[in-house]
Design a protein around this motif. Structure first.
Motif, PDB file in Angstrom:
ATOM      1  N   GLY A   1      59.348  32.889  23.736  1.00 16.04           N
ATOM      2  CA  GLY A   1      58.670  32.299  24.879  1.00 16.04           C
ATOM      3  C   GLY A   1      59.587  31.510  25.788  1.00 16.04           C
ATOM      4  O   GLY A   1      59.379  31.464  27.005  1.00 16.04           O
ATOM      5  N   GLY A   2      60.611  30.883  25.219  1.00 15.45           N
ATOM      6  CA  GLY A   2      61.540  30.091  26.024  1.00 15.45           C
ATOM      7  C   GLY A   2      62.260  30.940  27.050  1.00 15.45           C
ATOM      8  O   GLY A   2      62.380  30.558  28.229  1.00 15.45           O
ATOM      9  N   GLU A   3      62.734  32.105  26.615  1.00 18.46           N
ATOM     10  CA  GLU A   3      63.435  33.027  27.527  1.00 18.46           C
ATOM     11  C   GLU A   3      62.496  33.516  28.620  1.00 18.46           C
ATOM     12  O   GLU A   3      62.877  33.616  29.791  1.00 18.46           O
ATOM     13  N   ALA A   4      61.271  33.840  28.230  1.00 15.45           N
ATOM     14  CA  ALA A   4      60.292  34.340  29.201  1.00 15.45           C
ATOM     15  C   ALA A   4      59.976  33.280  30.248  1.00 15.45           C
ATOM     16  O   ALA A   4      59.867  33.571  31.445  1.00 15.45           O
TER      17      ALA A   4
ATOM     18  N   GLN B   1      60.504  31.095  35.876  1.00 16.65           N
ATOM     19  CA  GLN B   1      60.901  30.078  36.854  1.00 16.65           C
ATOM     20  C   GLN B   1      62.077  30.544  37.710  1.00 16.65           C
ATOM     21  O   GLN B   1      62.275  30.047  38.820  1.00 16.65           O
ATOM     22  N   GLY B   2      62.834  31.512  37.208  1.00 17.09           N
ATOM     23  CA  GLY B   2      63.951  32.061  37.972  1.00 17.09           C
ATOM     24  C   GLY B   2      63.547  33.196  38.900  1.00 17.09           C
ATOM     25  O   GLY B   2      64.379  33.741  39.626  1.00 17.09           O
TER      26      GLY B   2
ATOM     27  N   SER C   1      58.708  21.725  33.047  1.00 15.52           N
ATOM     28  CA  SER C   1      58.820  23.097  33.565  1.00 15.52           C
ATOM     29  C   SER C   1      57.881  23.277  34.756  1.00 15.52           C
ATOM     30  O   SER C   1      56.747  22.808  34.737  1.00 15.52           O
ATOM     31  N   LYS C   2      58.375  23.958  35.775  1.00 20.30           N
ATOM     32  CA  LYS C   2      57.579  24.146  36.999  1.00 20.30           C
ATOM     33  C   LYS C   2      56.749  25.420  36.873  1.00 20.30           C
ATOM     34  O   LYS C   2      57.133  26.492  37.338  1.00 20.30           O
ATOM     35  N   ILE C   3      55.611  25.265  36.196  1.00 21.77           N
ATOM     36  CA  ILE C   3      54.715  26.398  35.960  1.00 21.77           C
ATOM     37  C   ILE C   3      53.292  26.036  36.361  1.00 21.77           C
ATOM     38  O   ILE C   3      52.955  24.871  36.553  1.00 21.77           O
ATOM     39  N   ARG C   4      52.467  27.085  36.494  1.00 22.64           N
ATOM     40  CA  ARG C   4      51.037  26.893  36.777  1.00 22.64           C
ATOM     41  C   ARG C   4      50.264  27.813  35.837  1.00 22.64           C
ATOM     42  O   ARG C   4      50.585  29.007  35.740  1.00 22.64           O
ATOM     43  N   VAL C   5      49.285  27.282  35.156  1.00 21.65           N
ATOM     44  CA  VAL C   5      48.454  28.100  34.266  1.00 21.65           C
ATOM     45  C   VAL C   5      47.237  28.565  35.056  1.00 21.65           C
ATOM     46  O   VAL C   5      46.416  27.754  35.491  1.00 21.65           O
TER      47      VAL C   5
ATOM     48  N   VAL D   1      52.095  31.445  35.655  1.00 21.67           N
ATOM     49  CA  VAL D   1      52.972  31.832  36.770  1.00 21.67           C
ATOM     50  C   VAL D   1      53.848  30.631  37.125  1.00 21.67           C
ATOM     51  O   VAL D   1      53.628  29.521  36.644  1.00 21.67           O
ATOM     52  N   ALA D   2      54.838  30.876  37.969  1.00 28.37           N
ATOM     53  CA  ALA D   2      55.693  29.775  38.416  1.00 28.37           C
ATOM     54  C   ALA D   2      54.913  28.883  39.374  1.00 28.37           C
ATOM     55  O   ALA D   2      53.939  29.311  40.008  1.00 28.37           O
ATOM     56  N   GLU D   3      55.334  27.638  39.470  1.00 29.90           N
ATOM     57  CA  GLU D   3      54.652  26.666  40.318  1.00 29.90           C
ATOM     58  C   GLU D   3      54.607  27.110  41.782  1.00 29.90           C
ATOM     59  O   GLU D   3      53.644  26.830  42.507  1.00 29.90           O
ATOM     60  N   ASN D   4      55.643  27.826  42.232  1.00 29.59           N
ATOM     61  CA  ASN D   4      55.692  28.282  43.624  1.00 29.59           C
ATOM     62  C   ASN D   4      55.124  29.685  43.817  1.00 29.59           C
ATOM     63  O   ASN D   4      55.301  30.308  44.862  1.00 29.59           O
ATOM     64  N   SER D   5      54.426  30.196  42.817  1.00 22.76           N
ATOM     65  CA  SER D   5      53.835  31.532  42.904  1.00 22.76           C
ATOM     66  C   SER D   5      52.749  31.575  43.967  1.00 22.76           C
ATOM     67  O   SER D   5      52.011  30.600  44.167  1.00 22.76           O
ATOM     68  N   PRO D   6      52.598  32.718  44.660  1.00 22.96           N
ATOM     69  CA  PRO D   6      51.513  32.846  45.643  1.00 22.96           C
ATOM     70  C   PRO D   6      50.144  32.952  44.972  1.00 22.96           C
ATOM     71  O   PRO D   6      49.112  32.779  45.622  1.00 22.96           O
TER      72      PRO D   6
END
Length: 326
Positions: A188-191, A196-197, A218-222, A127-132
């Motif tokens: 995967g790059g597009e996804a 993040q958008g 990349s601002k993501i969270r696994v 998910v994105a880093e700012n995901s709930p």
């Protein structure tokens, strides 16, 4: 004294070489795709490891046989090159999934000799880093509460590995995977960009890919890795799905198969060589450099695993209402 003619000497020398030639002479690895990508990586890993470890005297030749996401190579080896003891063919977990869905034509998983698994990647829920969502359990609770508010995305269409990973999460939430909101991207790059958008909420990708994206900023969270145990390195702090009470595993293995008529003796030479090679620290480094995690298996064990996995994929595809091989 009888003197041998130069021609006779050459013939005798060639005969002696032929008699001594074994499966590790003039080796070839077939990558069932164009240069670049996972199959090429798999062949090049074996090429480097075998030569560096002096298991082969000359560099392994890598040839490319694209078509049908592996189907052309599979059919060609079985029908035209079934007994070549010095030829190995790269495969992936995606190859096994395609076999299960009947995408390799009239042949099935029992028509080749599965030689080795030399490493693996694993599915990951990102998910994105700012995901709930801070955990896989929270994500599944949200999907269960309102499936329309959670959009999954990945680099693959319905029935692909990435779709399957998203479908397993949806299934864990108690919804029909065919009703989940899913956006297919070219890669995967597009996804990841869409994630993040804010255009999708969940990316069902791969652990190694997530690891590289995080390193690149990349601002993501696994939220979870789909492995049987925690992965080493940068993802060591990410819990598995099983740790969070969700029984999902998705190994993306990479390895090799051989033709159906390769002799037991040649098959054993390859199996023993891979087993010895993969036990070395030098190989572990080569594997890690290519973004793969440990998943080492050879010979009868690898053959049994591949066939078992195809059977599991076949059942999974049936459960999801997809076409399967008969």
């Amino acid at each position: 004294m009888i003197r041998k003619s130069p021609l006779l000497a050459l013939v005798l020398a060639c005969s002696a070489f032929a008699a001594n030639a074994g499966p590790l002479d003039k080796t070839e690895c077939i990558a069932p795709a164009k240069p670049g990508g996972g199959f090429d990586l798999t062949c090049k890993l074996a090429q480097s490891a075998l030569l560096d470890g002096k298991y082969i005297a000359d560099p392994m030749r890598v040839t490319y046989m694209p078509g049908g996401i592996g189907a052309v190579a599979y059919n060609s080896v079985i029908a035209q090159r079934p007994d070549e003891g010095n030829t190995i063919v790269a495969f992936s977990g995606g190859s096994l999934l395609n076999l299960a869905q009947g995408k390799f034509g009239r042949y099935n998983e029992n028509d080749v000799r599965w030689l080795a698994a030399i490493g693996a990647d694993f599915g990951a829920v990102i998910v994105a880093e700012n995901s709930p969502f801070k955990s896989l359990k929270e994500l599944i609770a949200a999907v269960k509460a309102d499936p329309t508010k959670v959009v999954f995305g990945a680099g693959g269409t319905v029935g692909s590995q990435d779709w399957m990973k998203a479908a397993l999460v949806a299934k864990a939430a108690g919804i029909d995977p065919k009703t989940m909101r899913f956006v297919a991207f070219e890669g995967g790059g597009e996804a990841s960009t869409a994630l993040q958008g804010g255009h999708i909420q969940v990316y069902s990708g791969d652990a190694s890919e997530a690891q590289q994206q995080a390193k690149a900023g990349s601002k993501i969270r696994v939220l979870a890795v789909m492995a049987d145990k925690r992965l080493p390195g940068d993802l060591a702090n990410v819990p598995t799905a099983k740790e969070q009470g969700i029984d999902i595993e998705w190994p993306i293995i990479r390895g090799f198969y051989m033709g159906p008529k390769v002799s037991d003796a040649d098959f054993k030479v390859w199996s023993d060589t891979f087993k010895k090679m993969m036990a070395t620290p030098e190989y572990a480094k080569l594997r890690a450099d290519r973004g793969l995690f440990p998943f080492d298996m050879v010979g009868a064990e690898a053959d049994a695993y591949a066939k078992k996995r195809v059977g599991e994929y076949r059942k999974l595809a049936q459960d999801f209402g997809l076409a399967v091989a008969k």
